[in-house]
Design an enzyme around this catalytic site. Sequence first.
Site, mmCIF file in Angstrom:
data_model
loop_
_atom_site.group_PDB
_atom_site.id
_atom_site.type_symbol
_atom_site.label_atom_id
_atom_site.label_comp_id
_atom_site.label_asym_id
_atom_site.label_seq_id
_atom_site.Cartn_x
_atom_site.Cartn_y
_atom_site.Cartn_z
ATOM 1 N N ASP A 71 0.819 -1.215 0.000
ATOM 2 C CA ASP A 71 0.000 0.000 0.000
ATOM 3 C C ASP A 71 0.846 1.255 0.000
ATOM 4 O O ASP A 71 1.832 1.350 0.739
ATOM 5 C CB ASP A 71 -0.856 0.035 1.279
ATOM 6 C CG ASP A 71 -2.271 -0.428 1.049
ATOM 7 O OD1 ASP A 71 -2.713 -0.484 -0.114
ATOM 8 O OD2 ASP A 71 -2.950 -0.739 2.058
ATOM 9 N N GLU A 109 -14.137 -2.259 -1.336
ATOM 10 C CA GLU A 109 -14.341 -2.486 0.112
ATOM 11 C C GLU A 109 -15.699 -1.967 0.586
ATOM 12 O O GLU A 109 -16.069 -0.816 0.323
ATOM 13 C CB GLU A 109 -13.212 -1.795 0.891
ATOM 14 C CG GLU A 109 -13.346 -1.962 2.404
ATOM 15 C CD GLU A 109 -12.081 -1.633 3.183
ATOM 16 O OE1 GLU A 109 -11.028 -1.357 2.564
ATOM 17 O OE2 GLU A 109 -12.146 -1.660 4.420
#
Length: 284
Positions: A86, A185
């Site tokens: 990330d 998500e």
Amino acid sequence: MTKKPVTTADLRKQKQEGQPIAMITAYDYPSAKLADEAGVDVILVGDSLGMVVLGYESTIPVTMEDMLHHTKAVTRAAKHALVVADLPFLSYHGSVEEGVKNAGRLLQEGLAKAVKMEGGAEITPVVKRCVQAGIPVMGHIGLTPQSVYQLGGYKVQGKDVEAAGRLLRDAQELEEAGAFALVLECVPTEVAAKIRESVAIPVIGIGAGAGCDGQVLVFHDILSYASQIKPKFVKRYADVGSQIQEAVSTYVYEVKTGQFPSDEHGFTASEETVSYLYGKGVTS
Ligand code: KIV
């Protein structure tokens, strides 16, 4: 036998062939080794490490140095899974150049094979430039934890017509910009399934239902390993936290009561040394 390393092309093929992609987070050498050996396709060094292993309240305080430190440990362990790291909060927003530089560091220093960035259409300039520079990019839309304060909390996204339409457009624009896959998500199952069929790149869901091309969950969450959050979408596959707590409590008890260590955990000196130390009156 070590299986061959997973590539971004393999993941696309898995989508085409309808083979679900299994992705999990890992933040250190042992968890990455266990996940890799268990056969996951993708290991994500998520910035969730800020909350899960560094004890912050959100992912906002995570720095590039934190990400590099953990990514290096994970890539030393992963022999099969594709390691995606990330980009942390604000590391790709100041300018496209800064975003490319930070993404490059995760590959060059961290040895990740790809990076993940949160955001939709607004981040496509940096996605494009990374891809042009040879850095594979995974997008992340829906609930984007780096924007938690703007979103007003960890809430399901894309529930109404307008928000669902925006997510669909974001997914298509990220694909057009060159992203090789997307994390989706906390999005309603129906919305996620529509997004999945609208793009050719793999859509990996977390709290997005069974209609995605794959699933991702946090390592510590599925193991109940001192994980503080209990979202609805997490399935617990083990209760490692209780086992660790029980084992450590027993260790503490045995040390304090003199039950540990016993002779089997110690080393023995030669007879000559014992006799020198104890038999001939060596004074302490
Ligand atoms: O940081 C992370 O772990 C993530 C996953 C939850 C997708 O972004």
